[in-house]
Motif scaffolding. Structure first.
Motif, PDB file in Angstrom:
ATOM      1  N   TRP A   1       0.782  -1.230   0.000  1.00  0.00           N
ATOM      2  CA  TRP A   1       0.000   0.000   0.000  1.00  0.00           C
ATOM      3  C   TRP A   1       0.817   1.285   0.000  1.00  0.00           C
ATOM      4  O   TRP A   1       0.328   2.302  -0.482  1.00  0.00           O
ATOM      5  N   PRO A   2       2.066   1.327   0.515  1.00  0.00           N
ATOM      6  CA  PRO A   2       2.778   2.610   0.478  1.00  0.00           C
ATOM      7  C   PRO A   2       3.080   3.109  -0.938  1.00  0.00           C
ATOM      8  O   PRO A   2       3.150   4.323  -1.149  1.00  0.00           O
TER       9      PRO A   2
ATOM     10  N   ALA B   1       0.036   4.880  -2.258  1.00  0.00           N
ATOM     11  CA  ALA B   1      -0.208   6.014  -1.365  1.00  0.00           C
ATOM     12  C   ALA B   1       0.748   7.157  -1.687  1.00  0.00           C
ATOM     13  O   ALA B   1       0.339   8.324  -1.727  1.00  0.00           O
TER      14      ALA B   1
ATOM     15  N   LEU C   1      -0.420   8.948  -4.764  1.00  0.00           N
ATOM     16  CA  LEU C   1      -1.495   9.907  -4.498  1.00  0.00           C
ATOM     17  C   LEU C   1      -0.967  11.172  -3.820  1.00  0.00           C
ATOM     18  O   LEU C   1      -1.369  12.285  -4.167  1.00  0.00           O
ATOM     19  N   VAL C   2      -0.074  11.024  -2.877  1.00  0.00           N
ATOM     20  CA  VAL C   2       0.497  12.190  -2.194  1.00  0.00           C
ATOM     21  C   VAL C   2       1.274  13.060  -3.174  1.00  0.00           C
ATOM     22  O   VAL C   2       1.125  14.285  -3.183  1.00  0.00           O
TER      23      VAL C   2
ATOM     24  N   LEU D   1      -4.471   2.001  -4.787  1.00  0.00           N
ATOM     25  CA  LEU D   1      -4.405   1.957  -3.329  1.00  0.00           C
ATOM     26  C   LEU D   1      -5.424   0.969  -2.763  1.00  0.00           C
ATOM     27  O   LEU D   1      -5.099   0.165  -1.882  1.00  0.00           O
TER      28      LEU D   1
END
Length: 121
Positions: free
Chosen positions: A64-65, A68, A71-72, A100
């Motif tokens: 998941w990182p 993520a 997206l960030v 994600l």
């Protein structure tokens, strides 16, 4: 072959951390380039190398990182004063959100299986 690479990386926690950080930075750079409507030939190789490198080495224990950080980085690119292609930004956000959710589902699968086994026993 992949198992040997993962085992070698797991033996050295410093190498695993460095590879995880490098993979996330490559994914962040790809997201930033995709949001600013750079040609696909510039950001796709960064994304592929980051994801494949992370998955093959097993550097991040969870998946998941990676989406993520995508997206960030996309959201950070949208907050800048630099010109951003709105259609590319929307696609990047939608793809990042879908990735994600998929990564969270993949990461939760073993946890849910273990709970079912404990509940059945």
């Amino acid at each position: 072959m992949f198992r040997r690479v993962r085992t070698g990386v797991r033996r050295s926690p410093v190498a695993a951390r460095l590879l995880a950080i490098a993979a996330m930075l490559l994914v962040a750079a790809a997201a930033h380039l995709a949001t600013t409507a750079e040609p696909v030939g510039r950001w796709v190789p960064l994304l592929v190398v980051g994801v494949v490198g992370a998955v093959v080495t097993g550097a991040p224990a969870r998946l998941w990182p990676l989406p993520a950080i995508w997206l960030v980085a996309t959201l950070l690119a949208l907050t800048r004063d630099a010109p951003v292609d709105s259609s590319a930004a929307v696609v990047a956000l939608v793809v990042g959100a879908a990735a994600l959710l998929a990564a969270i589902a993949v990461d939760l699968r073993p946890v849910l299986r273990a709970r079912r086994r404990r509940g059945a026993a």
